[in-house]
Design a protein around this motif. Structure first.
Motif, PDB file in Angstrom:
ATOM      1  N   TYR A  43       0.772  -1.088   0.100  1.00  0.00           N
ATOM      2  CA  TYR A  43       0.253  -0.026  -0.112  1.00  0.00           C
ATOM      3  C   TYR A  43       0.825   1.180   0.020  1.00  0.00           C
ATOM      4  CZ  TYR A  43      -3.685  -3.364   0.647  1.00  0.00           C
ATOM      5  OH  TYR A  43      -4.550  -4.485   0.432  1.00  0.00           O
ATOM      6  N   LEU A  44       2.055   1.202   0.618  1.00  0.00           N
ATOM      7  CA  LEU A  44       3.027   2.262   0.427  1.00  0.00           C
ATOM      8  C   LEU A  44       3.345   2.568  -1.161  1.00  0.00           C
ATOM      9  CD1 LEU A  44       5.457   1.469   3.092  1.00  0.00           C
ATOM     10  CD2 LEU A  44       3.979   3.294   3.214  1.00  0.00           C
ATOM     11  N   SER A  45       3.551   1.304  -2.014  1.00  0.00           N
ATOM     12  CA  SER A  45       3.539   1.414  -3.262  1.00  0.00           C
ATOM     13  C   SER A  45       2.422   1.852  -3.967  1.00  0.00           C
ATOM     14  CB  SER A  45       3.852  -0.122  -3.829  1.00  0.00           C
ATOM     15  OG  SER A  45       5.062  -0.480  -3.555  1.00  0.00           O
ATOM     16  N   MET A  46       1.060   1.640  -3.587  1.00  0.00           N
ATOM     17  CA  MET A  46      -0.292   2.034  -4.002  1.00  0.00           C
ATOM     18  C   MET A  46      -0.243   3.410  -3.934  1.00  0.00           C
ATOM     19  SD  MET A  46      -4.086   1.509  -2.748  1.00  0.00           S
ATOM     20  CE  MET A  46      -4.283  -0.165  -3.315  1.00  0.00           C
ATOM     21  N   PHE A  47       0.258   4.084  -2.862  1.00  0.00           N
ATOM     22  CA  PHE A  47       0.211   5.568  -2.585  1.00  0.00           C
ATOM     23  C   PHE A  47       1.474   6.323  -3.234  1.00  0.00           C
ATOM     24  CE2 PHE A  47      -3.114   4.496   0.342  1.00  0.00           C
ATOM     25  CZ  PHE A  47      -3.774   5.721   0.762  1.00  0.00           C
ATOM     26  N   ASP A  48       2.515   5.562  -3.419  1.00  0.00           N
ATOM     27  CA  ASP A  48       3.500   6.290  -4.173  1.00  0.00           C
ATOM     28  C   ASP A  48       3.075   6.498  -5.548  1.00  0.00           C
ATOM     29  OD1 ASP A  48       5.400   6.374  -2.376  1.00  0.00           O
ATOM     30  OD2 ASP A  48       6.460   4.447  -2.728  1.00  0.00           O
ATOM     31  N   ALA A  49       2.434   5.410  -6.394  1.00  0.00           N
ATOM     32  CA  ALA A  49       2.037   5.438  -7.459  1.00  0.00           C
ATOM     33  C   ALA A  49       0.752   6.581  -7.621  1.00  0.00           C
ATOM     34  CB  ALA A  49       1.405   4.027  -7.996  1.00  0.00           C
ATOM     35  N   ALA A  50      -0.210   6.722  -6.976  1.00  0.00           N
ATOM     36  CA  ALA A  50      -1.138   7.754  -6.947  1.00  0.00           C
ATOM     37  C   ALA A  50      -0.761   9.017  -6.901  1.00  0.00           C
ATOM     38  CB  ALA A  50      -2.106   7.179  -5.746  1.00  0.00           C
ATOM     39  N   LEU A  51       0.572   9.088  -6.113  1.00  0.00           N
ATOM     40  CA  LEU A  51       0.730  10.591  -5.743  1.00  0.00           C
ATOM     41  C   LEU A  51       1.511  11.199  -7.137  1.00  0.00           C
ATOM     42  CD1 LEU A  51       2.286  10.463  -2.259  1.00  0.00           C
ATOM     43  CD2 LEU A  51       0.848  11.866  -2.985  1.00  0.00           C
ATOM     44  N   LEU A  52       2.044  10.081  -7.801  1.00  0.00           N
ATOM     45  CA  LEU A  52       2.818  10.511  -9.264  1.00  0.00           C
ATOM     46  C   LEU A  52       1.595  10.590 -10.252  1.00  0.00           C
ATOM     47  CD1 LEU A  52       5.881   8.023  -9.034  1.00  0.00           C
ATOM     48  CD2 LEU A  52       5.990  10.609  -8.976  1.00  0.00           C
ATOM     49  N   GLY A  53       0.589  10.007 -10.216  1.00  0.00           N
ATOM     50  CA  GLY A  53      -0.576  10.301 -11.066  1.00  0.00           C
ATOM     51  C   GLY A  53      -1.946  10.963 -10.775  1.00  0.00           C
ATOM     52  N   ASP A  54      -3.032  10.400 -10.686  1.00  0.00           N
ATOM     53  CA  ASP A  54      -4.123  11.282 -10.338  1.00  0.00           C
ATOM     54  C   ASP A  54      -4.479  11.393  -8.955  1.00  0.00           C
ATOM     55  OD1 ASP A  54      -5.241   8.767  -9.859  1.00  0.00           O
ATOM     56  OD2 ASP A  54      -5.981   8.519 -11.876  1.00  0.00           O
ATOM     57  N   ARG A  55      -3.837  10.843  -7.926  1.00  0.00           N
ATOM     58  CA  ARG A  55      -3.861  10.787  -6.526  1.00  0.00           C
ATOM     59  C   ARG A  55      -5.328  10.220  -6.083  1.00  0.00           C
ATOM     60  NH1 ARG A  55      -1.515  16.424  -3.913  1.00  0.00           N
ATOM     61  NH2 ARG A  55       0.254  16.374  -5.101  1.00  0.00           N
ATOM     62  N   LEU A  56      -5.775   9.233  -6.743  1.00  0.00           N
ATOM     63  CA  LEU A  56      -6.939   8.791  -6.550  1.00  0.00           C
ATOM     64  C   LEU A  56      -6.974   7.400  -6.107  1.00  0.00           C
ATOM     65  CD1 LEU A  56      -9.232  10.131  -9.295  1.00  0.00           C
ATOM     66  CD2 LEU A  56      -9.157  10.827  -7.193  1.00  0.00           C
ATOM     67  N   ILE A  57      -7.832   6.962  -4.825  1.00  0.00           N
ATOM     68  CA  ILE A  57      -7.375   5.632  -4.408  1.00  0.00           C
ATOM     69  C   ILE A  57      -8.978   5.299  -4.087  1.00  0.00           C
ATOM     70  CG2 ILE A  57      -6.788   4.330  -2.361  1.00  0.00           C
ATOM     71  CD1 ILE A  57      -4.465   5.219  -3.696  1.00  0.00           C
ATOM     72  N   GLY A  58      -9.250   4.054  -4.480  1.00  0.00           N
ATOM     73  CA  GLY A  58     -10.801   3.333  -4.079  1.00  0.00           C
ATOM     74  C   GLY A  58     -10.735   2.746  -2.927  1.00  0.00           C
ATOM     75  N   VAL A  59     -11.534   3.043  -2.051  1.00  0.00           N
ATOM     76  CA  VAL A  59     -11.622   2.587  -0.470  1.00  0.00           C
ATOM     77  C   VAL A  59     -12.869   1.700  -0.587  1.00  0.00           C
ATOM     78  CG1 VAL A  59     -11.899   2.896   1.778  1.00  0.00           C
ATOM     79  CG2 VAL A  59     -10.555   4.400   0.581  1.00  0.00           C
ATOM     80  N   ILE A  60     -12.713   0.370  -0.027  1.00  0.00           N
ATOM     81  CA  ILE A  60     -13.783  -0.746  -0.291  1.00  0.00           C
ATOM     82  C   ILE A  60     -13.496  -1.703   0.897  1.00  0.00           C
ATOM     83  CG2 ILE A  60     -12.592  -2.440  -1.758  1.00  0.00           C
ATOM     84  CD1 ILE A  60     -15.126  -2.189  -3.393  1.00  0.00           C
ATOM     85  N   GLN A  61     -14.736  -2.247   1.391  1.00  0.00           N
ATOM     86  CA  GLN A  61     -14.287  -3.170   2.338  1.00  0.00           C
ATOM     87  C   GLN A  61     -14.323  -4.654   1.648  1.00  0.00           C
ATOM     88  OE1 GLN A  61     -16.453  -2.727   6.518  1.00  0.00           O
ATOM     89  NE2 GLN A  61     -18.068  -2.190   5.233  1.00  0.00           N
ATOM     90  N   PRO A  62     -13.577  -5.326   2.497  1.00  0.00           N
ATOM     91  CA  PRO A  62     -13.720  -6.823   2.221  1.00  0.00           C
ATOM     92  C   PRO A  62     -15.350  -7.319   1.917  1.00  0.00           C
ATOM     93  CG  PRO A  62     -11.814  -6.587   3.664  1.00  0.00           C
ATOM     94  CD  PRO A  62     -12.622  -5.285   3.375  1.00  0.00           C
ATOM     95  N   SER A  63     -15.580  -8.448   1.268  1.00  0.00           N
ATOM     96  CA  SER A  63     -16.760  -8.892   1.098  1.00  0.00           C
ATOM     97  C   SER A  63     -17.564  -9.308   2.477  1.00  0.00           C
ATOM     98  CB  SER A  63     -17.076  -9.931   0.070  1.00  0.00           C
ATOM     99  OG  SER A  63     -18.444 -10.373   0.256  1.00  0.00           O
ATOM    100  N   LEU A  64     -18.753  -9.124   2.913  1.00  0.00           N
ATOM    101  CA  LEU A  64     -19.189  -9.433   3.937  1.00  0.00           C
ATOM    102  C   LEU A  64     -19.853 -10.874   3.998  1.00  0.00           C
ATOM    103  CD1 LEU A  64     -21.181  -6.243   5.166  1.00  0.00           C
ATOM    104  CD2 LEU A  64     -19.119  -6.754   6.098  1.00  0.00           C
ATOM    105  N   VAL A  65     -19.702 -11.392   2.678  1.00  0.00           N
ATOM    106  CA  VAL A  65     -20.207 -12.813   2.625  1.00  0.00           C
ATOM    107  C   VAL A  65     -19.263 -13.536   1.980  1.00  0.00           C
ATOM    108  CG1 VAL A  65     -21.800 -14.314   1.004  1.00  0.00           C
ATOM    109  CG2 VAL A  65     -22.483 -11.772   1.541  1.00  0.00           C
ATOM    110  N   GLU A  66     -18.942 -14.771   2.803  1.00  0.00           N
ATOM    111  CA  GLU A  66     -18.082 -15.818   2.397  1.00  0.00           C
ATOM    112  C   GLU A  66     -18.299 -16.475   1.030  1.00  0.00           C
ATOM    113  OE1 GLU A  66     -15.189 -16.732   3.972  1.00  0.00           O
ATOM    114  OE2 GLU A  66     -15.626 -15.641   5.745  1.00  0.00           O
ATOM    115  N   GLU A  67     -17.123 -16.341   0.191  1.00  0.00           N
ATOM    116  CA  GLU A  67     -17.178 -16.802  -1.265  1.00  0.00           C
ATOM    117  C   GLU A  67     -16.254 -17.946  -1.223  1.00  0.00           C
ATOM    118  OE1 GLU A  67     -16.937 -13.941  -4.124  1.00  0.00           O
ATOM    119  OE2 GLU A  67     -18.503 -12.400  -3.270  1.00  0.00           O
TER     120      GLU A  67
END
Length: 225
Positions: A43-67
């Motif tokens: 996730y440090l890598s993710m934020f590094d890449a976002a800062l070099l680009g459009d600064r956008l991150i998608g925040v999402i929860q893991p599924s609440l249903v077992e798959e």
């Protein structure tokens, strides 16, 4: 929608793909601010890449249903709806962590995952266009009932709030801020995120809080400010 130094008004203002940050129990809503302490290398890598680009991150929860087949902790099944955030503040701690904040841009529906060599996951997505245009009918919110229930929660837990700021806040800011700071579990947070409109979110927030109070399960360690 105006977030930080950027304006997002139409689909073309957003990328076709977005990196996703799975966070159990986290809720980011359009116009809200979500503080984060980033320390995992991927996730440090993710934020590094976002800062070099459009600064956008998608925040999402893991599924609440077992798959079936979702046992990989590095690639958990995800909820179908999350919220895109723009990095609006960023600081390095000196010990390898990032202290950052995401400003909510728009909710999105998760589409296909995009394969790549990056250590984090990237997905195509469909934004909720109503979040960009801010079409919510703020007048439809029962502000009086919302504040009544909020005050009852505070009183039950002997907590205080900045009532001057609350009185100044518009209904959209009030509903979304109270939803984000609420002490509810992942299922309740997801219900608030997926609410069809502002009125539904406010009504859901009121109903969940009243159930919490009725059951005597208010979290006395929660601090709202």
């Amino acid at each position: 929608m105006h977030v930080g130094n950027a304006r997002y008004l139409k689909r073309e203002d957003l990328p076709e793909i977005v990196p996703v940050f799975p966070l159990t129990g986290a809720l980011l809503l359009p116009g809200g601010q979500l503080p984060l302490n980033i320390f995992e290398p991927r996730y440090l890598s993710m934020f590094d890449a976002a800062l070099l680009g459009d600064r956008l991150i998608g925040v999402i929860q893991p599924s609440l249903v077992e798959e079936a087949g979702s046992g990989d902790p590095l690639r958990p099944a995800l909820a179908t709806v999350g919220c895109i955030g723009r990095i609006t503040s960023f600081a390095e701690t000196g010990d390898g962590r990032y202290i950052t904040s995401l400003g909510g841009v728009a909710r999105f529906r998760l589409l296909d995952e995009v394969a790549g060599s990056q250590p984090y996951r990237v997905f195509k997505f469909a934004p909720f266009m109503s979040d960009l245009t801010e079409e919510d009918d703020e007048a439809s919110v029962d502000r009086g009932e919302l504040l009544r229930v909020f005050k009852a929660y505070l009183d039950a837990n002997k907590l205080e709030a900045d009532w001057e700021s609350i009185e100044r806040a518009g209904n959209r800011t009030l509903v979304n801020s109270l939803s984000m700071m609420s002490p509810f579990g992942p299922a309740e947070k997801q219900a608030l995120l997926e609410a069809a409109d502002l009125k539904t979110r406010a009504d859901t927030l009121i109903a969940i809080t009243e159930i919490l109070l009725a059951r005597g399960l208010a979290d006395t360690d929660t601090i709202l400010q």
